[in-house]
Design an enzyme around this catalytic site. Structure first.
Site, PDB file in Angstrom:
ATOM      1  N   CYS A  93     -94.139  23.528 -61.408  1.00 16.31           N
ATOM      2  CA  CYS A  93     -93.689  23.900 -62.325  1.00 16.31           C
ATOM      3  C   CYS A  93     -93.544  25.587 -61.471  1.00 16.31           C
ATOM      4  CB  CYS A  93     -94.384  23.802 -62.946  1.00 16.31           C
ATOM      5  SG  CYS A  93     -92.925  24.780 -64.241  1.00 16.31           S
ATOM      6  N   CYS A 129     -87.677  20.923 -67.865  1.00 13.32           N
ATOM      7  CA  CYS A 129     -87.787  21.627 -67.600  1.00 13.32           C
ATOM      8  C   CYS A 129     -86.383  21.747 -66.363  1.00 13.32           C
ATOM      9  CB  CYS A 129     -88.880  21.840 -66.097  1.00 13.32           C
ATOM     10  SG  CYS A 129     -88.650  23.400 -65.049  1.00 13.32           S
ATOM     11  N   ASP A 182     -86.015  22.878 -63.743  1.00 15.72           N
ATOM     12  CA  ASP A 182     -86.181  22.727 -62.342  1.00 15.72           C
ATOM     13  C   ASP A 182     -85.164  21.191 -61.366  1.00 15.72           C
ATOM     14  OD1 ASP A 182     -86.883  21.674 -59.336  1.00 15.72           O
ATOM     15  OD2 ASP A 182     -88.601  22.706 -60.319  1.00 15.72           O
ATOM     16  N   ARG A 228     -85.072  20.076 -59.254  1.00 21.21           N
ATOM     17  CA  ARG A 228     -85.587  18.364 -58.582  1.00 21.21           C
ATOM     18  C   ARG A 228     -85.994  17.310 -59.690  1.00 21.21           C
ATOM     19  NH1 ARG A 228     -90.430  21.648 -55.752  1.00 21.21           N
ATOM     20  NH2 ARG A 228     -90.434  22.880 -57.889  1.00 21.21           N
ATOM     21  N   HIS A 278     -94.049  19.143 -65.549  1.00 21.32           N
ATOM     22  CA  HIS A 278     -94.032  18.600 -63.848  1.00 21.32           C
ATOM     23  C   HIS A 278     -94.672  19.289 -63.435  1.00 21.32           C
ATOM     24  CE1 HIS A 278     -91.265  21.538 -61.958  1.00 21.32           C
ATOM     25  NE2 HIS A 278     -90.854  22.008 -62.812  1.00 21.32           N
TER      26      HIS A 278
HETATM   27 ZN   LIG Z   1     -90.696  24.073 -64.323  1.00 21.60          ZN
END
Ligand SMILES: [Zn+2]
Length: 210
Positions: free
Chosen positions: A100, A41, A43, A45, A97
């Protein structure tokens, strides 16, 4: 993060590597032969290399919203083709994750404009597994389970890419479905059995000879 600080950080990063090895960047410039393709992803993080302890040159990376492998996305398909056919990676990983945003957005009936067709990939995962998901009362648990099932379905999409299932059948590549738990930092292997899942897929698509 101060955008101006990035260039200072970069200088420090260069010196740190050159202090340990004068030829570090010279060696990197000679080419790459990563053994892992990681699809994860976008993302901020979920830092692919950092959480795996991987160094530059070790992992070929593709990231998009909610780690999706659509069969009409030229971007992800090109990455997969290059990694499997040319770099000859030994492992292909789909890593989702918990917590998400893409998965969360797909669970809500909002109109998100250009994101709608992208999120439909995940909404289809929900539809395929709706009996199991709707039976989970706790919303957070249902959301986490959709993250896991999305990894499973994206691994199946990955397997269906011709070069991947050919390489898999020849024993050249293995497929891995992982989930990263942001709350604990743990990377969890879902231990998906593609010997079994793959055979099941071909039972659906092809009629066996009598
Ligand atoms: Zn995500």
């Amino acid at each position: 993060m101060d955008i101006g600080k990035i260039f200072e950080n970069n200088k420090e990063w260069i010196s740190k590597h050159l202090d340990l090895d004068d030829h570090y960047f010279d060696d990197l410039s000679k080419g790459q032969s990563p053994e892992i393709l990681y699809i994860g992803c976008s993302d901020s993080r979920v830092t692919a290399e950092e959480m795996m302890g991987a160094r530059p040159g070790e992992v070929f990376v593709h990231r998009n919203i909610a780690n999706v492998v659509p069969n009409n996305d030229l971007n992800v398909l090109s990455v997969i083709n290059y990694a499997v056919k040319h770099l000859k990676v030994k492992h292909v990983v789909v890593c989702g994750h918990y917590y998400c945003g893409g998965i969360k957005a797909a669970m809500e009936p909002n109109d998100l404009g250009i994101l709608n067709p992208w999120l439909r990939n995940i909404r289809d995962v929900y539809r395929i597994h709706k009996d199991e998901l709707n039976a989970i009362d706790d919303e957070e648990s249902r959301y986490k389970r959709l993250v896991e099932l999305n990894v499973l379905e994206q691994c199946i999409n990955l397997y269906k890419v011709t070069e991947v299932h050919q390489a898999f059948d020849e024993g050249k590549v293995t497929i891995h479905g992982w989930v990263f738990d942001i709350k604990t930092g743990k990377l969890i292997d879902q231990k998906l059995d593609f010997e079994k899942i793959g055979k099941g897929l071909f039972d659906i698509y092809f009629t066996k000879e009598a």
